[in-house]
Structures are given as C-alpha cells and as structure tokens.
Design a protein around this motif. Structure first.
Motif, PDB file in Angstrom:
ATOM      1  N   ARG A   7       0.832  -1.205   0.000  1.00  0.00           N
ATOM      2  CA  ARG A   7       0.000   0.000   0.000  1.00  0.00           C
ATOM      3  C   ARG A   7       0.866   1.255   0.000  1.00  0.00           C
ATOM      4  NH1 ARG A   7      -1.323  -3.702   3.133  1.00  0.00           N
ATOM      5  NH2 ARG A   7      -0.571  -2.732   5.025  1.00  0.00           N
ATOM      6  N   LEU A   8       1.680   1.389  -0.997  1.00  0.00           N
ATOM      7  CA  LEU A   8       2.479   2.604  -1.121  1.00  0.00           C
ATOM      8  C   LEU A   8       1.565   3.763  -1.491  1.00  0.00           C
ATOM      9  CD1 LEU A   8       5.456   1.098  -3.115  1.00  0.00           C
ATOM     10  CD2 LEU A   8       5.362   1.590  -0.669  1.00  0.00           C
ATOM     11  N   ALA A   9       1.999   4.969  -1.220  1.00  0.00           N
ATOM     12  CA  ALA A   9       1.185   6.145  -1.500  1.00  0.00           C
ATOM     13  C   ALA A   9       0.757   6.175  -2.959  1.00  0.00           C
ATOM     14  CB  ALA A   9       1.957   7.416  -1.156  1.00  0.00           C
ATOM     15  N   LYS A  53      -5.461   1.842  -3.006  1.00  0.00           N
ATOM     16  CA  LYS A  53      -6.859   2.050  -3.413  1.00  0.00           C
ATOM     17  C   LYS A  53      -7.702   0.826  -3.081  1.00  0.00           C
ATOM     18  CE  LYS A  53     -10.191   4.126  -5.720  1.00  0.00           C
ATOM     19  NZ  LYS A  53     -11.238   4.555  -4.837  1.00  0.00           N
ATOM     20  N   ARG A  54      -7.176  -0.388  -3.355  1.00  0.00           N
ATOM     21  CA  ARG A  54      -7.911  -1.620  -3.030  1.00  0.00           C
ATOM     22  C   ARG A  54      -8.158  -1.715  -1.519  1.00  0.00           C
ATOM     23  NH1 ARG A  54      -4.444  -3.866  -6.918  1.00  0.00           N
ATOM     24  NH2 ARG A  54      -3.014  -4.541  -5.276  1.00  0.00           N
ATOM     25  N   ALA A  55      -7.130  -1.427  -0.727  1.00  0.00           N
ATOM     26  CA  ALA A  55      -7.264  -1.502   0.728  1.00  0.00           C
ATOM     27  C   ALA A  55      -8.267  -0.470   1.240  1.00  0.00           C
ATOM     28  CB  ALA A  55      -5.908  -1.297   1.399  1.00  0.00           C
ATOM     29  N   GLN A  56      -8.234   0.733   0.687  1.00  0.00           N
ATOM     30  CA  GLN A  56      -9.179   1.771   1.102  1.00  0.00           C
ATOM     31  C   GLN A  56     -10.602   1.379   0.750  1.00  0.00           C
ATOM     32  OE1 GLN A  56      -7.412   5.046  -1.016  1.00  0.00           O
ATOM     33  NE2 GLN A  56      -6.337   5.794   0.801  1.00  0.00           N
ATOM     34  N   ASP A  57     -10.807   0.884  -0.460  1.00  0.00           N
ATOM     35  CA  ASP A  57     -12.153   0.477  -0.876  1.00  0.00           C
ATOM     36  C   ASP A  57     -12.665  -0.670  -0.011  1.00  0.00           C
ATOM     37  OD1 ASP A  57     -12.107   2.402  -2.844  1.00  0.00           O
ATOM     38  OD2 ASP A  57     -11.568   1.001  -4.454  1.00  0.00           O
ATOM     39  N   TRP A  58     -11.786  -1.641   0.282  1.00  0.00           N
ATOM     40  CA  TRP A  58     -12.193  -2.763   1.120  1.00  0.00           C
ATOM     41  C   TRP A  58     -12.589  -2.269   2.511  1.00  0.00           C
ATOM     42  CZ3 TRP A  58     -10.430  -4.512   5.774  1.00  0.00           C
ATOM     43  CH2 TRP A  58     -11.014  -5.685   6.219  1.00  0.00           C
ATOM     44  N   ALA A  59     -11.786  -1.372   3.097  1.00  0.00           N
ATOM     45  CA  ALA A  59     -12.064  -0.873   4.442  1.00  0.00           C
ATOM     46  C   ALA A  59     -13.386  -0.104   4.494  1.00  0.00           C
ATOM     47  CB  ALA A  59     -10.922   0.016   4.921  1.00  0.00           C
ATOM     48  N   VAL A  60     -13.637   0.714   3.490  1.00  0.00           N
ATOM     49  CA  VAL A  60     -14.893   1.482   3.459  1.00  0.00           C
ATOM     50  C   VAL A  60     -16.073   0.520   3.385  1.00  0.00           C
ATOM     51  CG1 VAL A  60     -16.292   3.020   2.031  1.00  0.00           C
ATOM     52  CG2 VAL A  60     -13.917   3.593   2.525  1.00  0.00           C
ATOM     53  N   ASN A  61     -15.997  -0.476   2.512  1.00  0.00           N
ATOM     54  CA  ASN A  61     -17.099  -1.425   2.379  1.00  0.00           C
ATOM     55  C   ASN A  61     -17.252  -2.316   3.610  1.00  0.00           C
ATOM     56  OD1 ASN A  61     -17.949  -0.576  -0.175  1.00  0.00           O
ATOM     57  ND2 ASN A  61     -16.371  -1.815  -1.172  1.00  0.00           N
ATOM     58  N   ALA A  62     -16.139  -2.719   4.214  1.00  0.00           N
ATOM     59  CA  ALA A  62     -16.195  -3.594   5.388  1.00  0.00           C
ATOM     60  C   ALA A  62     -16.746  -2.883   6.613  1.00  0.00           C
ATOM     61  CB  ALA A  62     -14.805  -4.147   5.693  1.00  0.00           C
ATOM     62  N   LEU A  63     -16.545  -1.574   6.696  1.00  0.00           N
ATOM     63  CA  LEU A  63     -16.968  -0.838   7.886  1.00  0.00           C
ATOM     64  C   LEU A  63     -18.325  -0.164   7.745  1.00  0.00           C
ATOM     65  CD1 LEU A  63     -13.511   0.696   8.851  1.00  0.00           C
ATOM     66  CD2 LEU A  63     -14.663  -1.280   9.859  1.00  0.00           C
ATOM     67  N   LYS A  64     -18.972  -0.345   6.606  1.00  0.00           N
ATOM     68  CA  LYS A  64     -20.314   0.204   6.442  1.00  0.00           C
ATOM     69  C   LYS A  64     -21.261  -0.511   7.392  1.00  0.00           C
ATOM     70  CE  LYS A  64     -20.199   1.690   1.656  1.00  0.00           C
ATOM     71  NZ  LYS A  64     -20.627   1.398   0.296  1.00  0.00           N
ATOM     72  N   PRO A  65     -22.241   0.205   7.941  1.00  0.00           N
ATOM     73  CA  PRO A  65     -23.217  -0.441   8.820  1.00  0.00           C
ATOM     74  C   PRO A  65     -23.920  -1.590   8.062  1.00  0.00           C
ATOM     75  CG  PRO A  65     -23.439   1.928   8.943  1.00  0.00           C
ATOM     76  CD  PRO A  65     -22.472   1.643   7.826  1.00  0.00           C
ATOM     77  N   GLY A  66     -24.030  -2.704   8.703  1.00  0.00           N
ATOM     78  CA  GLY A  66     -24.705  -3.844   8.109  1.00  0.00           C
ATOM     79  C   GLY A  66     -23.811  -4.725   7.270  1.00  0.00           C
TER      80      GLY A  66
END
Length: 78
Positions: free
Chosen positions: A55-57, A63-76
């Motif tokens: 995950r270099l700048a 981008k993959r890690a950010q997208d995964w984190a956003v989707n994983a932390l969404k309510p539900g």
C-alpha cells in the motif's frame, strides 16, 4: 489552604483508584469471549496484506485496501 487542597486531591485519587480496581467479572468474560470466539483480526489482516498487497502512497494496492475498508466498515456489512 494548600494542605486542604492536597487532602482533597489525595482523597479523590484514592476514591477513583478504588472504584477502578473493582471489576465486573461478567463484562470481562464477555470481552474475553468476544476476542477468542468471534475475532476478525486474521480475516482483516489477510484482506489488507495478501489481497490488497503493498500500500504505497497513490498505488493500486492502497486504493484496493481503502475500498475494502470502506465497504467492510459500512453499517450492516459482514
């Protein structure tokens, strides 16, 4: 005056210390059970290290890690 302030501070510190020393064993057992039985640490680590990759700048891995984190932390999301 200073002696009274010191006395009040010591009394308050002693009260706070004794209150924090008392624990709720049921709550401690629930926390322990949550960590040992339903932990998602390894699944999360796998997603962020093996799937997303480095995950270099400004990299595709970031981008993959950010997208995964956003989707994983969404309510539900689970």
């Amino acid at each position: 005056m200073k002696r009274k302030l010191l006395y009040v501070l010591l009394l308050t510190a002693g009260t706070i210390g004794s209150a924090s020393a008392q624990t709720d064993q049921e709550m401690l057992d629930r926390i322990k059970n949550e960590g040992l039985e339903r932990s998602q640490v390894m699944a999360t680590a796998f997603q962020l290290t093996d799937v997303a990759g480095p995950r270099l700048a400004n990299s595709p891995g970031l981008k993959r890690a950010q997208d995964w984190a956003v989707n994983a932390l969404k309510p539900g999301a689970q």
